[in-house]
Scaffold this motif. Structure first.
Motif, PDB file in Angstrom:
ATOM      1  N   GLN A  24     -40.179 -58.318  37.879  1.00 18.02           N
ATOM      2  CA  GLN A  24     -40.322 -56.866  37.967  1.00 18.02           C
ATOM      3  C   GLN A  24     -40.607 -56.261  36.594  1.00 18.02           C
ATOM      4  OE1 GLN A  24     -36.687 -55.566  39.827  1.00 18.02           O
ATOM      5  NE2 GLN A  24     -37.195 -56.535  41.774  1.00 18.02           N
ATOM      6  N   LEU A  25     -39.909 -56.747  35.561  1.00 18.99           N
ATOM      7  CA  LEU A  25     -40.135 -56.241  34.211  1.00 18.99           C
ATOM      8  C   LEU A  25     -41.531 -56.625  33.722  1.00 18.99           C
ATOM      9  CD1 LEU A  25     -38.948 -54.732  31.797  1.00 18.99           C
ATOM     10  CD2 LEU A  25     -38.000 -56.907  30.984  1.00 18.99           C
ATOM     11  N   ILE A  26     -41.978 -57.837  34.049  1.00 20.05           N
ATOM     12  CA  ILE A  26     -43.315 -58.285  33.663  1.00 20.05           C
ATOM     13  C   ILE A  26     -44.393 -57.383  34.277  1.00 20.05           C
ATOM     14  CG2 ILE A  26     -45.023 -60.133  34.040  1.00 20.05           C
ATOM     15  CD1 ILE A  26     -42.712 -62.134  33.672  1.00 20.05           C
ATOM     16  N   VAL A  27     -44.274 -57.131  35.576  1.00 22.42           N
ATOM     17  CA  VAL A  27     -45.265 -56.302  36.261  1.00 22.42           C
ATOM     18  C   VAL A  27     -45.208 -54.858  35.754  1.00 22.42           C
ATOM     19  CG1 VAL A  27     -46.008 -55.382  38.497  1.00 22.42           C
ATOM     20  CG2 VAL A  27     -45.304 -57.780  38.301  1.00 22.42           C
ATOM     21  N   PHE A  28     -44.004 -54.368  35.468  1.00 17.10           N
ATOM     22  CA  PHE A  28     -43.870 -53.015  34.920  1.00 17.10           C
ATOM     23  C   PHE A  28     -44.593 -52.898  33.582  1.00 17.10           C
ATOM     24  CE2 PHE A  28     -41.361 -50.159  32.104  1.00 17.10           C
ATOM     25  CZ  PHE A  28     -41.672 -48.956  32.716  1.00 17.10           C
ATOM     26  N   CYS A  29     -44.411 -53.893  32.709  1.00 17.35           N
ATOM     27  CA  CYS A  29     -45.078 -53.873  31.401  1.00 17.35           C
ATOM     28  C   CYS A  29     -46.593 -53.988  31.554  1.00 17.35           C
ATOM     29  CB  CYS A  29     -44.542 -55.003  30.513  1.00 17.35           C
ATOM     30  SG  CYS A  29     -42.826 -54.778  29.993  1.00 17.35           S
ATOM     31  N   ALA A  30     -47.040 -54.787  32.516  1.00 14.66           N
ATOM     32  CA  ALA A  30     -48.476 -54.893  32.783  1.00 14.66           C
ATOM     33  C   ALA A  30     -49.028 -53.560  33.284  1.00 14.66           C
ATOM     34  CB  ALA A  30     -48.748 -55.986  33.811  1.00 14.66           C
ATOM     35  N   LEU A  31     -48.258 -52.896  34.142  1.00 10.74           N
ATOM     36  CA  LEU A  31     -48.682 -51.601  34.679  1.00 10.74           C
ATOM     37  C   LEU A  31     -48.810 -50.563  33.568  1.00 10.74           C
ATOM     38  CD1 LEU A  31     -49.340 -49.835  37.130  1.00 10.74           C
ATOM     39  CD2 LEU A  31     -46.878 -49.408  37.375  1.00 10.74           C
ATOM     40  N   ILE A  32     -47.906 -50.606  32.598  1.00 12.32           N
ATOM     41  CA  ILE A  32     -48.001 -49.685  31.465  1.00 12.32           C
ATOM     42  C   ILE A  32     -49.316 -49.906  30.719  1.00 12.32           C
ATOM     43  CG2 ILE A  32     -46.995 -49.055  29.237  1.00 12.32           C
ATOM     44  CD1 ILE A  32     -45.441 -48.030  31.644  1.00 12.32           C
ATOM     45  N   GLY A  33     -49.673 -51.189  30.520  1.00 10.45           N
ATOM     46  CA  GLY A  33     -50.951 -51.496  29.873  1.00 10.45           C
ATOM     47  C   GLY A  33     -52.126 -50.943  30.658  1.00 10.45           C
ATOM     48  N   MET A  34     -52.056 -51.029  31.981  1.00 14.36           N
ATOM     49  CA  MET A  34     -53.125 -50.500  32.826  1.00 14.36           C
ATOM     50  C   MET A  34     -53.237 -48.987  32.694  1.00 14.36           C
ATOM     51  SD  MET A  34     -52.429 -52.685  36.316  1.00 14.36           S
ATOM     52  CE  MET A  34     -52.002 -54.430  36.210  1.00 14.36           C
ATOM     53  N   VAL A  35     -52.102 -48.317  32.763  1.00 15.95           N
ATOM     54  CA  VAL A  35     -52.090 -46.854  32.716  1.00 15.95           C
ATOM     55  C   VAL A  35     -52.622 -46.350  31.371  1.00 15.95           C
ATOM     56  CG1 VAL A  35     -50.572 -44.835  32.648  1.00 15.95           C
ATOM     57  CG2 VAL A  35     -50.242 -46.595  34.400  1.00 15.95           C
ATOM     58  N   LEU A  36     -52.162 -46.963  30.289  1.00 14.67           N
ATOM     59  CA  LEU A  36     -52.573 -46.507  28.966  1.00 14.67           C
ATOM     60  C   LEU A  36     -54.056 -46.786  28.694  1.00 14.67           C
ATOM     61  CD1 LEU A  36     -49.500 -47.589  26.791  1.00 14.67           C
ATOM     62  CD2 LEU A  36     -50.030 -45.328  27.714  1.00 14.67           C
ATOM     63  N   ALA A  37     -54.619 -47.742  29.409  1.00 17.52           N
ATOM     64  CA  ALA A  37     -56.031 -48.081  29.220  1.00 17.52           C
ATOM     65  C   ALA A  37     -56.965 -47.068  29.867  1.00 17.52           C
ATOM     66  CB  ALA A  37     -56.312 -49.478  29.779  1.00 17.52           C
ATOM     67  N   PRO A  42     -55.790 -41.655  36.830  1.00 12.73           N
ATOM     68  CA  PRO A  42     -56.723 -42.665  37.363  1.00 12.73           C
ATOM     69  C   PRO A  42     -57.405 -42.178  38.634  1.00 12.73           C
ATOM     70  CG  PRO A  42     -54.457 -43.267  37.887  1.00 12.73           C
ATOM     71  CD  PRO A  42     -54.386 -42.060  36.978  1.00 12.73           C
ATOM     72  N   THR A  43     -58.614 -42.646  38.835  1.00 11.05           N
ATOM     73  CA  THR A  43     -59.319 -42.355  40.078  1.00 11.05           C
ATOM     74  C   THR A  43     -58.736 -43.228  41.184  1.00 11.05           C
ATOM     75  OG1 THR A  43     -60.975 -44.080  39.690  1.00 11.05           O
ATOM     76  CG2 THR A  43     -61.419 -41.870  38.767  1.00 11.05           C
ATOM     77  N   LEU A  44     -59.174 -42.964  42.413  1.00 10.68           N
ATOM     78  CA  LEU A  44     -58.714 -43.757  43.546  1.00 10.68           C
ATOM     79  C   LEU A  44     -59.116 -45.225  43.374  1.00 10.68           C
ATOM     80  CD1 LEU A  44     -57.296 -43.704  46.279  1.00 10.68           C
ATOM     81  CD2 LEU A  44     -59.536 -43.273  47.355  1.00 10.68           C
ATOM     82  N   ALA A  45     -60.331 -45.450  42.874  1.00  7.61           N
ATOM     83  CA  ALA A  45     -60.808 -46.818  42.651  1.00  7.61           C
ATOM     84  C   ALA A  45     -59.973 -47.523  41.586  1.00  7.61           C
ATOM     85  CB  ALA A  45     -62.278 -46.798  42.247  1.00  7.61           C
ATOM     86  N   GLN A  46     -59.654 -46.803  40.511  1.00  3.95           N
ATOM     87  CA  GLN A  46     -58.836 -47.390  39.445  1.00  3.95           C
ATOM     88  C   GLN A  46     -57.417 -47.680  39.924  1.00  3.95           C
ATOM     89  OE1 GLN A  46     -59.463 -44.248  36.570  1.00  3.95           O
ATOM     90  NE2 GLN A  46     -60.897 -45.497  35.369  1.00  3.95           N
ATOM     91  N   THR A  47     -56.886 -46.818  40.783  1.00  2.00           N
ATOM     92  CA  THR A  47     -55.559 -47.045  41.361  1.00  2.00           C
ATOM     93  C   THR A  47     -55.554 -48.309  42.213  1.00  2.00           C
ATOM     94  OG1 THR A  47     -55.107 -44.666  41.388  1.00  2.00           O
ATOM     95  CG2 THR A  47     -53.736 -46.052  42.789  1.00  2.00           C
ATOM     96  N   GLY A  48     -56.615 -48.473  43.014  1.00  3.10           N
ATOM     97  CA  GLY A  48     -56.723 -49.680  43.835  1.00  3.10           C
ATOM     98  C   GLY A  48     -56.850 -50.932  42.983  1.00  3.10           C
ATOM     99  N   LEU A  49     -57.638 -50.834  41.903  1.00  2.00           N
ATOM    100  CA  LEU A  49     -57.807 -51.970  40.991  1.00  2.00           C
ATOM    101  C   LEU A  49     -56.470 -52.342  40.343  1.00  2.00           C
ATOM    102  CD1 LEU A  49     -59.676 -53.947  39.459  1.00  2.00           C
ATOM    103  CD2 LEU A  49     -60.032 -52.136  37.762  1.00  2.00           C
ATOM    104  N   ALA A  50     -55.711 -51.333  39.939  1.00  4.71           N
ATOM    105  CA  ALA A  50     -54.411 -51.582  39.320  1.00  4.71           C
ATOM    106  C   ALA A  50     -53.454 -52.247  40.304  1.00  4.71           C
ATOM    107  CB  ALA A  50     -53.817 -50.273  38.801  1.00  4.71           C
ATOM    108  N   ALA A  51     -53.480 -51.821  41.560  1.00  2.97           N
ATOM    109  CA  ALA A  51     -52.600 -52.404  42.580  1.00  2.97           C
ATOM    110  C   ALA A  51     -52.929 -53.872  42.802  1.00  2.97           C
ATOM    111  CB  ALA A  51     -52.724 -51.617  43.888  1.00  2.97           C
ATOM    112  N   VAL A  52     -54.224 -54.185  42.889  1.00  5.76           N
ATOM    113  CA  VAL A  52     -54.639 -55.579  43.077  1.00  5.76           C
ATOM    114  C   VAL A  52     -54.263 -56.413  41.850  1.00  5.76           C
ATOM    115  CG1 VAL A  52     -56.622 -57.114  43.366  1.00  5.76           C
ATOM    116  CG2 VAL A  52     -56.507 -54.977  44.650  1.00  5.76           C
ATOM    117  N   ALA A  53     -54.465 -55.854  40.660  1.00  2.16           N
ATOM    118  CA  ALA A  53     -54.130 -56.569  39.430  1.00  2.16           C
ATOM    119  C   ALA A  53     -52.629 -56.843  39.348  1.00  2.16           C
ATOM    120  CB  ALA A  53     -54.586 -55.774  38.206  1.00  2.16           C
ATOM    121  N   CYS A  54     -51.817 -55.861  39.718  1.00  4.74           N
ATOM    122  CA  CYS A  54     -50.355 -56.051  39.712  1.00  4.74           C
ATOM    123  C   CYS A  54     -49.951 -57.174  40.665  1.00  4.74           C
ATOM    124  CB  CYS A  54     -49.651 -54.754  40.112  1.00  4.74           C
ATOM    125  SG  CYS A  54     -49.569 -53.518  38.808  1.00  4.74           S
ATOM    126  N   LEU A  55     -50.574 -57.200  41.839  1.00  8.85           N
ATOM    127  CA  LEU A  55     -50.268 -58.253  42.806  1.00  8.85           C
ATOM    128  C   LEU A  55     -50.659 -59.623  42.256  1.00  8.85           C
ATOM    129  CD1 LEU A  55     -49.346 -59.260  45.551  1.00  8.85           C
ATOM    130  CD2 LEU A  55     -51.627 -58.704  46.454  1.00  8.85           C
TER     131      LEU A  55
END
Length: 296
Positions: A24-37, A42-55
């Motif tokens: 959970q901490l790993i994915v949270f830190c990855a999500l922070i990297g996504m958001v800051l990038a 984020p657009t709907l497409a970027q949100t979907g991309l982030a969700a797939v990347a987190c998975l």
């Protein structure tokens, strides 16, 4: 035991192999990297991309955790902190665990390669190799500096998140990497101090075992000083503003204060509190980055 209950028990055993709280901490830190990038919302497409990347990152990280359970099965059985794991108790065989790990790794890698980008897949796979093989198999049993060198794998999640959204690795991602890299040793050594007898029984050359408590406590103190400076870099580089800076100063000072107390007057209870505060420190620091990104 009914068939449903047995299936539920087996599911819980496999789920436990993934070390959920760590993942959970790993994915949270990855999500922070996504958001800051991503500038702004984020657009709907970027949100979907982030969700797939987190998975995808979750799947590969879980695979590494499961593989770690195979390698450290005999060590886990000797330690109170890990003796409950299904592999240590013999509830799951090495073959079952290996197939589970391989399935997760392949699934996550394919997901990242096809629906995110090849760079993220290769970086995530390299992180798997770094943790599951280089750290667990080679470094951990051979050197008390295992957590320092092996910490590079644990520091990768924000880099993976940044790469997922941008297709490259920028200096901002490397700053986040540096923060986690420097955070890992004092975080882990605080745990190792009050679990030193477990590590001594296991035969692992952790720093408190090989160099003693006083030396380890000094290293924790010195690392927190360096970490404090590194946590200011997002503000210095222009990634964040005063909101993050205020949080970084307060959290960094708190970690340094705990390390100072630990160095001057050790107790297992204080080591536990230092370990717990280190988790709060990283989570709150990254949450402050997230708030700063959207509010200011």
């Amino acid at each position: 035991m009914t068939t449903t209950a047995a299936q539920s028990s087996v599911f819980r055993q496999f789920y436990a192999l993934t070390k959920p709280r760590v993942i959970q901490l790993i994915v949270f830190c990855a999500l922070i990297g996504m958001v800051l990038a991503v500038p702004g919302l984020p657009t709907l497409a970027q949100t979907g991309l982030a969700a797939v990347a987190c998975l995808g990152i979750w799947l590969v990280a879980a695979a590494a955790a499961a593989f770690n359970c195979i390698v450290e099965q005999s060590i886990d059985a000797k330690m109170k902190r890990t003796a409950w794991r299904p592999t240590a108790r013999g509830e799951l065989s090495n073959t079952q665990t290996l197939l589970f790990s391989a399935g997760l790794c392949v699934s996550g890698s394919v997901l990242l390669y096809v629906w995110v980008n090849p760079l993220t897949m290769w970086l995530t796979f390299a992180t798997f190799v770094g943790y599951a093989v280089i750290y667990t198999v080679i470094l951990k049993p051979l050197t008390p500096q295992n957590i320092v060198i092996g910490g590079a794998s644990g520091a990768m999640p924000p880099v993976l998140g940044w790469a997922a959204m941008t297709g490259d690795v920028g200096p901002e991602a490397m700053i986040l990497f540096l923060i986690i890299f420097l955070w890992t040793p004092p975080h882990f050594w605080a745990l190792a101090l009050y679990r030193v007898e477990d590590y001594r029984k296991s035969g692992l050359p952790m720093l408190p075992v090989t160099h003693g408590s006083e030396f380890t406590r000094l290293q924790i103190l010195l690392y927190t000083f360096v970490l404090f400076a590194a946590c200011l870099l997002p503000f210095v580089y222009g990634m964040s503003s005063w909101l993050y800076l205020a949080a970084a100063v307060v959290l960094g000072a708190g970690f340094c204060l705990y390390a100072w107390w630990l160095w001057r007057d050790y107790s297992d209870a204080l080591a536990r509190r230092t370990f717990r505060f280190s988790l709060i420190h990283l989570s709150a620091l990254f949450a402050a980055l997230l708030l700063d990104h959207y509010l200011l």
